[in-house]
Write a protein that holds these residues in place. Structure first.
Motif, mmCIF file in Angstrom:
data_model
loop_
_atom_site.group_PDB
_atom_site.id
_atom_site.type_symbol
_atom_site.label_atom_id
_atom_site.label_comp_id
_atom_site.label_asym_id
_atom_site.label_seq_id
_atom_site.Cartn_x
_atom_site.Cartn_y
_atom_site.Cartn_z
ATOM 1 N N VAL A 6 -1.286 2.513 -53.615
ATOM 2 C CA VAL A 6 -1.353 3.466 -52.513
ATOM 3 C C VAL A 6 0.066 3.568 -51.953
ATOM 4 O O VAL A 6 0.630 2.576 -51.504
ATOM 5 N N GLU A 7 0.632 4.774 -52.009
ATOM 6 C CA GLU A 7 2.007 4.986 -51.546
ATOM 7 C C GLU A 7 2.017 5.905 -50.330
ATOM 8 O O GLU A 7 1.300 6.906 -50.298
ATOM 9 N N VAL A 8 2.850 5.573 -49.368
ATOM 10 C CA VAL A 8 3.000 6.398 -48.168
ATOM 11 C C VAL A 8 4.467 6.396 -47.758
ATOM 12 O O VAL A 8 5.178 5.399 -47.922
ATOM 13 N N SER A 15 1.403 6.630 -42.260
ATOM 14 C CA SER A 15 1.973 5.280 -42.272
ATOM 15 C C SER A 15 1.458 4.435 -41.109
ATOM 16 O O SER A 15 1.587 3.216 -41.128
ATOM 17 N N LEU A 19 -2.820 0.165 -43.979
ATOM 18 C CA LEU A 19 -2.987 0.194 -45.430
ATOM 19 C C LEU A 19 -2.976 -1.206 -46.033
ATOM 20 O O LEU A 19 -3.570 -1.428 -47.090
ATOM 21 N N ALA A 31 -0.397 -1.639 -51.423
ATOM 22 C CA ALA A 31 0.043 -0.589 -50.507
ATOM 23 C C ALA A 31 1.562 -0.643 -50.433
ATOM 24 O O ALA A 31 2.134 -1.701 -50.167
ATOM 25 N N ARG A 33 4.996 1.176 -48.843
ATOM 26 C CA ARG A 33 5.638 2.093 -47.882
ATOM 27 C C ARG A 33 7.058 2.342 -48.370
ATOM 28 O O ARG A 33 7.794 1.394 -48.629
ATOM 29 N N CYS A 43 5.082 16.236 -45.504
ATOM 30 C CA CYS A 43 5.241 15.031 -44.686
ATOM 31 C C CYS A 43 5.376 15.383 -43.199
ATOM 32 O O CYS A 43 4.851 14.691 -42.349
ATOM 33 N N VAL A 49 -1.141 10.480 -48.554
ATOM 34 C CA VAL A 49 -0.758 9.328 -49.367
ATOM 35 C C VAL A 49 -0.961 9.718 -50.826
ATOM 36 O O VAL A 49 -1.611 10.710 -51.137
ATOM 37 N N ILE A 68 -9.277 7.560 -48.946
ATOM 38 C CA ILE A 68 -8.506 6.574 -49.701
ATOM 39 C C ILE A 68 -9.433 5.479 -50.218
ATOM 40 O O ILE A 68 -9.391 5.121 -51.401
#
Length: 83
Positions: A6-8, A15, A19, A31, A33, A43, A49, A68
């Motif tokens: 999981v990318e944010v 954010s 997560l 997770a 960041r 964004c 995400v 998610i």
């Protein structure tokens, strides 16, 4: 165990979600960041995400968190069914 990423982006409203709790709730989840995911237009306007490269976005962060979690469950179930 499968792996789900999981990318944010650090400055995205998503954010603010916890997560890291996903890592505790779902073994095999990471997770991450990052300073920038190169999606600046989105964004600035929408919480989003990436889950294993799939974009998830929702103006409501709590709904996004539910989405998610659902996608993580699908990814882990698909991985487990292969074995």
């Amino acid at each position: 165990m499968g792996i789900v990423i999981v990318e944010v982006c650090d400055i995205n409203p998503a954010s603010a979600l916890d997560l890291e709790q996903l890592e505790e709730d779902f073994p095999g989840v990471s997770a991450i960041r990052t300073p920038c995911l190169s999606n600046c237009t989105m964004c600035a306007s929408t919480p989003y995400v990436y889950v294993n490269g799939e974009l998830l976005a929702n103006a409501d962060r709590e709904v996004l968190l539910t989405q998610i979690r659902e996608l993580i469950q699908q990814e882990l179930s698909a991985w487990e069914s292969e074995f």
